[in-house]
Design a protein around this motif. Structure first.
Motif, mmCIF file in Angstrom:
data_model
loop_
_atom_site.group_PDB
_atom_site.id
_atom_site.type_symbol
_atom_site.label_atom_id
_atom_site.label_comp_id
_atom_site.label_asym_id
_atom_site.label_seq_id
_atom_site.Cartn_x
_atom_site.Cartn_y
_atom_site.Cartn_z
ATOM 1 N N PHE A 1 34.183 28.711 41.301
ATOM 2 C CA PHE A 1 34.566 29.136 42.647
ATOM 3 C C PHE A 1 35.337 30.434 42.521
ATOM 4 O O PHE A 1 36.133 30.614 41.592
ATOM 5 C CB PHE A 1 35.443 28.088 43.341
ATOM 6 N N THR A 2 35.081 31.346 43.436
ATOM 7 C CA THR A 2 35.889 32.555 43.496
ATOM 8 C C THR A 2 35.906 33.085 44.924
ATOM 9 O O THR A 2 34.901 32.991 45.637
ATOM 10 C CB THR A 2 35.377 33.651 42.548
ATOM 11 N N ASP A 3 37.048 33.585 45.339
ATOM 12 C CA ASP A 3 37.146 34.273 46.626
ATOM 13 C C ASP A 3 37.435 35.747 46.405
ATOM 14 O O ASP A 3 37.838 36.450 47.326
ATOM 15 C CB ASP A 3 38.236 33.634 47.491
ATOM 16 N N GLY A 4 37.199 36.225 45.188
ATOM 17 C CA GLY A 4 37.482 37.608 44.849
ATOM 18 C C GLY A 4 38.875 37.822 44.312
ATOM 19 O O GLY A 4 39.175 38.875 43.749
ATOM 20 N N ARG A 5 39.733 36.816 44.466
ATOM 21 C CA ARG A 5 41.114 36.933 43.988
ATOM 22 C C ARG A 5 41.407 35.947 42.859
ATOM 23 O O ARG A 5 42.196 36.236 41.961
ATOM 24 C CB ARG A 5 42.106 36.687 45.132
ATOM 25 N N ILE A 6 40.792 34.770 42.925
ATOM 26 C CA ILE A 6 40.967 33.770 41.881
ATOM 27 C C ILE A 6 39.591 33.334 41.386
ATOM 28 O O ILE A 6 38.586 33.552 42.049
ATOM 29 C CB ILE A 6 41.756 32.537 42.377
ATOM 30 N N CYS A 7 39.565 32.730 40.214
ATOM 31 C CA CYS A 7 38.318 32.231 39.634
ATOM 32 C C CYS A 7 38.605 30.884 39.006
ATOM 33 O O CYS A 7 39.539 30.750 38.205
ATOM 34 C CB CYS A 7 37.793 33.211 38.586
ATOM 35 N N ILE A 8 37.827 29.864 39.399
ATOM 36 C CA ILE A 8 37.849 28.602 38.661
ATOM 37 C C ILE A 8 36.855 28.781 37.522
ATOM 38 O O ILE A 8 35.659 28.899 37.731
ATOM 39 C CB ILE A 8 37.455 27.419 39.562
#
Length: 366
Positions: A106-113
């Protein structure tokens, strides 16, 4: 990462001069609506530029403002004289994010799982090629894309008896020695930035050692459908025609290995065209593709453990628009085999059947 309220440009650099000695009044306006409130002036008579909102480098790497100086408190007063200057603010990316193991769950452009990787190897053999993993190769990038610092890799835990090696600069995992009996290894792999060495991430790589090679590899589909735009250059992955936003992946199955865990001894290649090649499970262009047409490629998987092979057909649509996934009730489209001029289409009212390898492979020239 500059704190809100920080003075970015001091008033000494923005103060206008007035030969009459009048008290000057200042106003700041953004030249685009989305920048209007990011910066402000410290005071109407004190033109120090201050940060009013948190910065976002990805959304606003640069901004322009118009600074106005006036020798009257309001523009309605007469006489009123003004001067203007344009301010351009360039935002510098800060090193705020650690490396990201791809593909992000998952990523929203700021974090990454981070991705976690799974693979399998045979017992009592040493594979000479880098191991294959699901969902892809062990690979990390700088989470701050604008900085894009180089990454180094290391195995920090779980490498019992030093069975595995990892490429410091590539992340490729290889075998150093054979595994005598079935066993599962859980490696902790670290990705560290080369300059800001305090910025790192760790992920898990599970490798199963499996005994026995009883079954040959096989492709679960007789036909894979891909898509490319005309004029696409070299080293570009063929897209999946069913989901053009994703790369097409040809993943062979081997019943000797657990479901969903790839056999790291499988190697892929395109056998009938020098214009394409395989990179792991993806199909890449070797050269610029031509005008709209339909190409048929033969892809082969080779099991380095048993020397067994299997093939499948890849239909590559070269067209300007992204293909629409076939609907559940739509008729199969007619197709032209490149160079033959022959067209085939299903008989009206017939029940479609799953095509075989030979029925999909284009006839030999001549």
């Amino acid at each position: 990462n500059t704190n809100v309220g920080t003075t970015v440009v001091p008033s000494t650099e923005l103060t206008a001069t007035d030969q009459d000695g009048d008290l000057l009044f200042y106003a700041l306006s953004g030249l685009s609506p989305d920048t209007e409130r990011v910066f402000s002036l410290a005071g109407v008579n004190f033109p120090a530029l201050q940060l009013a909102q948190p910065l976002d480098y990805e959304k606003q790497p640069s901004m322009e403002y118009l600074l106005l100086a006036r020798d009257t408190a309001t523009p309605e007063e007469r006489p009123s004289h003004t001067a203007t200057a344009t301010l351009t603010i360039h935002v510098v990316p800060a090193d705020m994010r650690p490396p990201w193991f791809l593909p992000c769950a998952f990523t929203d452009g700021r974090i990454c799982i981070h991705a976690q990787y799974r693979g399998a190897v045979p017992t009592k053999q040493v594979l000479s090629s880098p191991l294959t993993f699901e969902p892809g190769p062990v690979y990390a990038v700088d989470g701050d894309a604008a900085i894009n610092e180089a990454i180094t890799y290391s195995i920090i835990q779980g490498n019992t008896d030093d069975i595995f090696l990892i490429g410091k600069d590539t992340g490729n995992i290889t075998m150093a020695k054979a595994i005598p009996e079935p066993k599962t290894f859980t490696l902790l792999v670290q990705a560290q930035q080369q300059v800001h060495t305090g910025s790192y991430s760790v992920t898990q790589v599970s490798i199963q050692a499996v005994a026995g090679q009883l079954y040959p590899p096989r492709f679960p589909q007789a036909l894979y459908r891909g898509w490319l735009a005309p004029g696409t250059g070299a080293n570009v992955a063929v897209r999946d025609a069913e989901d053009p936003d994703r790369e097409l992946r040809l993943r062979a199955e081997d019943d000797d290995f657990p479901a969903g865990v790839p056999n790291s001894g499988l190697q892929y290649r395109i056998t009938n065209s020098s214009a394409f090649r395989m990179s792991g499970e993806t199909v890449l262009t070797n050269d610029t593709v031509g005008p709209p047409q339909v190409l048929y490629l033969e892809a082969e998987v080779f099991d380095t453990l048993t020397s067994e092979r299997a093939t499948t057909t890849v239909e590559v649509l070269i067209q300007d628009t992204k293909p629409s996934p076939p609907g559940p009730t739509s008729s199969a489209p007619s197709k032209t085999t490149q160079g033959s001029g022959a067209q085939t289409s299903p008989t009206s009212g017939s029940t479609p059947t799953r095509p075989t390898q030979d029925s999909l492979r284009p006839p030999s020239p001549g």
